[in-house]
Design an enzyme around this catalytic site. Structure first.
Site, PDB file in Angstrom:
ATOM      1  N   GLY A 104       0.263   1.661   5.488  1.00 51.97           N
ATOM      2  CA  GLY A 104      -1.132   2.084   5.277  1.00 51.97           C
ATOM      3  C   GLY A 104      -1.293   3.382   4.500  1.00 51.97           C
TER       4      GLY A 104
ATOM      5  CE1 TYR B 219      -7.681   5.883   1.330  1.00 48.75           C
ATOM      6  CE2 TYR B 219      -9.077   5.477   3.246  1.00 48.75           C
ATOM      7  CZ  TYR B 219      -7.836   5.744   2.706  1.00 48.75           C
ATOM      8  OH  TYR B 219      -6.752   5.889   3.534  1.00 48.75           O
TER       9      TYR B 219
ATOM     10  CG  HIS C 232      -2.212   4.085   9.309  1.00 49.30           C
ATOM     11  ND1 HIS C 232      -2.789   3.728  10.506  1.00 49.30           N
ATOM     12  CD2 HIS C 232      -3.235   4.272   8.432  1.00 49.30           C
ATOM     13  CE1 HIS C 232      -4.112   3.701  10.347  1.00 49.30           C
ATOM     14  NE2 HIS C 232      -4.401   4.030   9.112  1.00 49.30           N
TER      15      HIS C 232
ATOM     16  CG  ASP D 282     -10.933   6.721   6.679  1.00 54.98           C
ATOM     17  OD1 ASP D 282     -11.166   7.471   7.650  1.00 54.98           O
ATOM     18  OD2 ASP D 282      -9.841   6.138   6.523  1.00 54.98           O
TER      19      ASP D 282
ATOM     20  CG  ASP E 278      -8.556   7.830   9.482  1.00 55.72           C
ATOM     21  OD1 ASP E 278      -8.175   8.535   8.539  1.00 55.72           O
ATOM     22  OD2 ASP E 278      -8.733   6.590   9.392  1.00 55.72           O
TER      23      ASP E 278
ATOM     24  CG  HIS F  61      -8.383   2.879   9.050  1.00 51.37           C
ATOM     25  ND1 HIS F  61      -8.712   3.698   7.993  1.00 51.37           N
ATOM     26  CD2 HIS F  61      -8.790   1.626   8.719  1.00 51.37           C
ATOM     27  CE1 HIS F  61      -9.297   2.964   7.041  1.00 51.37           C
ATOM     28  NE2 HIS F  61      -9.361   1.713   7.462  1.00 51.37           N
TER      29      HIS F  61
ATOM     30  CG  ASP G 158      -0.326  -0.386   2.483  1.00 47.95           C
ATOM     31  OD1 ASP G 158       0.921  -0.431   2.536  1.00 47.95           O
ATOM     32  OD2 ASP G 158      -1.051  -0.633   3.463  1.00 47.95           O
TER      33      ASP G 158
END
Ligand SMILES: [Zn+2]
Length: 304
Positions: free
Chosen positions: A73, A228, A65, A189, A100, A102, A23
Site C-alpha cells: 500500500g 492523495y 501498511h 486522505d 488515516d 485506511h 503499488d
C-alpha cells in the site's frame, strides 16, 4: 510489464514475496528514500525519549501498511513500528492513534501480541475498501488481546459524528490504559475530497481530535500518512502545525512558493465544503462503541 527508465522490473524474482511491484514499485534510490523516512521517524522518537521536546512532528513517510518483511500500500518500510521500538527503550505504555482513512494494519500487526503498545485506528471499512481489515471485533491476540481497538466507519462520516465518537473512545482508553506517550498518524486522505477516501471531514475536525489528546499532556509525536489530494493534504498538515504551535494562519496561501498554482482557484487555506451522502447511522456507530467498551472490560485493559 516492461519497467520504465529508473524503475526496476516489478516481475523480477522475489518481487511477489516482498511486495515490490503494483503499488510499491522498485526504482533507483528507493532504499535511500525508505531509509531517510525511517530515520526521520526514529530520530523524532529519539528526541522525545531524550526529553528534547514535548511534541515532535514528521510529516514525511508514516508508512503504516508496510509489514515486517513486505512492502504494501505505497509503504516500503514501517517507519512507525521502528519509531515505536525506539520509544520502547524509555516508555512501557505507548498509545498509537491512526487517523488515516485506511486501517493501520501494519502497526497493529507488529504489536498485536503485546500490552506495551496500544493501537487505536479510526478508518473507513466497507467491502472492497483497502486494506479490508480492522473490524471492531478485531482487538489483538494472545497477551495483547484487548490492546488493539478499531473504529470502522462507513463513507460520508461527518465532523460532528467523528469528533463525538473519537472523544468518547479515546478518553476512555487514555483513562483506562494510562499511556506514557502517544503517537498520532495524521493521514490526509481522511479529508473530504481525497480521491481514495470517502469521509466528509475537514482539518478543524481532526485538529479538535488532536487537541482532545493534547489535553492529557502526554509527550506526543505527530506523523503524516496518506493524502492523495496534495493541495488539501498540505493545507491540513499546515493547519495542524499552526494549531500545535498556537499560531494564527493567514487565509491566503503565500504566492512565493513553487506550488502556488496547485492551490487554485481560490488560493486560500480553506477547503471547499462538499455535499456527501452519510452511510453511518447512530445505531451502527453506537454498536461499534459498545463492542469496543465491552472488549476493554472483558480483557481488563490497563490492569497490568
Ligand atoms: Zn491512507
Amino acid at each position: 510489464m516492461k519497467a520504465s527508465k529508473g524503475e526496476i522490473d516489478s516481475e523480477d524474482e522475489g518481487s511477489v514475496d516482498f511486495g515490490s511491484g503494483f503499488d510499491c514499485p522498485m526504482w533507483d534510490g528507493v532504499f535511500n528514500y525508505a531509509a531517510c523516512i525511517a530515520g526521520a521517524t526514529m530520530t523524532a522518537c529519539d528526541e522525545l525519549c531524550r526529553g528534547l521536546a514535548d511534541i515532535v512532528i514528521n510529516w514525511t513517510g508514516e508508512w503504516h501498511h508496510a509489514h515486517r518483511d513486505k512492502a504494501s500500500g505505497y509503504c516500503y518500510v514501517n517507519d512507525i513500528v521502528l519509531g515505536i521500538l525506539v520509544l520502547r527503550k524509555k516508555f512501557d505504555r505507548i498509545l498509537y492513534i491512526d487517523l488515516d482513512v485506511h486501517h493501520g494494519d501494519g502497526v497493529q500487526e507488529a504489536f498485536e501480541t503485546t500490552k506495551r503498545v496500544f493501537t487505536l485506528s479510526f478508518h473507513q471499512y466497507e467491502p472492497g475498501f483497502y486494506p479490508g481489515s480492522g473490524g471492531c471485533e478485531d482487538c489483538g491476540f494472545a497477551t495483547g488481546k484487548g490492546y488493539a481497538v478499531n473504529f470502522p466507519f462507513k463513507s460520508g462520516i461527518t465532523g460532528s459524528q467523528f469528533v463525538t465518537y473519537f472523544k468518547r473512545i479515546t478518553t476512555l482508553i487514555i483513562k483506562t490504559y494510562k499511556p506514557q506517550v502517544c503517537v498520532i498518524q495524521c493521514g490526509g486522505d481522511v479529508i473530504a475530497g481525497d480521491p481514495l477516501g470517502g469521509s466528509n471531514l475537514y482539518p478543524k475536525d481532526l485538529i479538535e481530535c488532536i487537541q482532545i489528546v493534547m489535553q492529557h499532556n502526554l509527550p506526543l509525536i505527530l506523523l503524516g500518512g496518506g493524502g492523495y489530494n496534495f493541495a488539501n493534504t498540505s493545507r491540513y498538515w499546515t493547519e495542524i502545525t499552526a494549531a500545535v504551535c498556537q499560531q494564527e494562519l493567514s487565509d491566503d496561501i503565500p504566492d512565493e512558493n513553487d506550488f502556488f498554482l496547485e492551490f487554485g482557484p481560490d488560493y486560500t487555506i480553506q477547503i471547499e465544503k462538499r455535499r456527501m451522502e452519510d452511510f453511518n447511522t447512530e445505531e451502527y456507530l453506537d454498536g461499534c462503541v459498545n463492542k469496543i467498551e465491552e472488549n476493554l472490560k472483558k480483557y481488563d485493559v490497563g490492569s497490568f
